[in-house]
Design an enzyme around this catalytic site. Structure first.
Site, PDB file in Angstrom:
ATOM      1  N   GLU A  90       3.417  -5.941   7.461  1.00 25.31           N
ATOM      2  CA  GLU A  90       2.772  -4.807   8.309  1.00 25.31           C
ATOM      3  C   GLU A  90       3.210  -4.743   9.726  1.00 25.31           C
ATOM      4  OE1 GLU A  90      -0.148  -5.746   5.061  1.00 25.31           O
ATOM      5  OE2 GLU A  90       1.435  -6.750   6.211  1.00 25.31           O
ATOM      6  N   GLU A 125      -2.179  -9.356  -0.463  1.00 19.11           N
ATOM      7  CA  GLU A 125      -3.757  -9.528  -0.138  1.00 19.11           C
ATOM      8  C   GLU A 125      -4.497  -9.440  -1.334  1.00 19.11           C
ATOM      9  OE1 GLU A 125      -4.102  -7.596   4.408  1.00 19.11           O
ATOM     10  OE2 GLU A 125      -3.387  -6.245   2.833  1.00 19.11           O
ATOM     11  N   ALA A 149       0.846  -1.300   0.023  1.00 20.16           N
ATOM     12  CA  ALA A 149       0.003  -0.125  -0.060  1.00 20.16           C
ATOM     13  C   ALA A 149       0.678   1.034  -0.006  1.00 20.16           C
ATOM     14  CB  ALA A 149      -1.046  -0.012   1.176  1.00 20.16           C
ATOM     15  N   GLY A 186      -0.597  -5.123   1.070  1.00 21.58           N
ATOM     16  CA  GLY A 186      -1.728  -4.929   0.165  1.00 21.58           C
ATOM     17  C   GLY A 186      -1.490  -5.653  -1.253  1.00 21.58           C
TER      18      GLY A 186
END
Length: 262
Positions: free
Chosen positions: A135, A115, A66, A112
């Site tokens: 993360e 994910e 991200a 992300g």
């Protein structure tokens, strides 16, 4: 539709969606998530599209994570809203599409990015791919479904280790874990995904959509996957695809599925 951060093209019955932020290693920001939602929705609504492949531009990254600069100063409420909106708009949305989605992981798939790949129906990786959920090294946890989908795919213990250590794994390890289905040379990645797509295209899109619903149901709290399978199995008997498929089988010919969706 014109996009700023992604590319979308159609090759026959296959849509190829490419995250196109190479200078940012294709990192996800709010605008890119919105554009991906729109591109996936458009492809899913097009009856001529039978398979979607998603990948990243360049040869370094699928999605490197991200865009941290967007949320570094968020409050608790803003952080919660970020995860909730992102999951609804893109990650859960992709997982529940009736059109099969293949992630072609062409390099780093971190945070992300992993994910996003895990939200797809299955994954193929290039031999230079690296995957991880780092993360906790930022003082936060995966917020786009990573704590849920990773254990589903590779088991609780391995998922705990990957998340707690913030470590990356290579493509071969990911394949041995069951995180990706295949590993290919980077130059062969998209063509291999297209070959898988060709096999999917031979079959009933209506039945495939029903299978996706039934398989996903097993991973949802409070839902009996067997009951959903029975319901979807029964619904198939009322479709034109079932009539064509069984008739073609009995007549010893190749089926020509009309593919009329609900």
């Amino acid at each position: 539709m014109n996009y700023q951060n992604i590319l979308s093209e159609t090759q026959g019955a296959v849509a190829i969606i490419t995250i196109n932020r190479p200078k940012k290693l294709n990192a996800l920001n709010r605008e890119t998530i919105q554009e991906l939602h729109e591109a996936f929705n458009e492809a899913n609504e097009d009856d001529a599209i039978k398979v979607i492949i998603v990948t990243g531009s360049g040869d370094k990254a699928f999605v490197a994570g991200a865009d941290i600069s967007e949320f570094a100063n968020y409050s608790v409420k803003e952080g919660k809203n970020l995860a909730a909106k992102g999951q609804a708009l893109l990650f859960d949305f992709i997982e529940n599409l009736s059109t099969p989605v293949i992630a072609a992981i062409n390099g780093f798939a971190l945070g992300g990015g992993l994910e996003l790949a895990m939200a797809c129906h299955f994954r193929v990786a290039s031999d230079n791919a690296k995957m991880g959920l780092p993360e906790v090294s930022l003082g936060v946890i995966p917020g786009y479904g990573g704590t849920q989908r990773l254990p589903q795919l590779i088991g609780k213990g391995r998922a705990m280790e990957m998340i707690m250590t913030a470590s990356m794994i290579d493509a071969e390890t990911a394949c041995s874990y069951g995180l990706v289905n295949h590993v290919k040379k980077q130059e062969e990645l998209i063509s291999f995904c297209q070959n898988i797509s060709a096999k999917i295209l031979r079959n009933s899109t209506v039945a495939i959509g029903a299978a996706i619903k039934a398989i996903n149901a097993n991973f949802k709290d409070g839902i009996n996957g067997f009951d959903i399978e029975i319901k979807q199995f029964g619904k198939c008997f009322g479709t034109e695809d079932f009539a064509e498929g069984t008739t073609a089988f009995l007549q010893k010919r190749k089926a020509d599925f009309p593919g009329n969706r609900d």
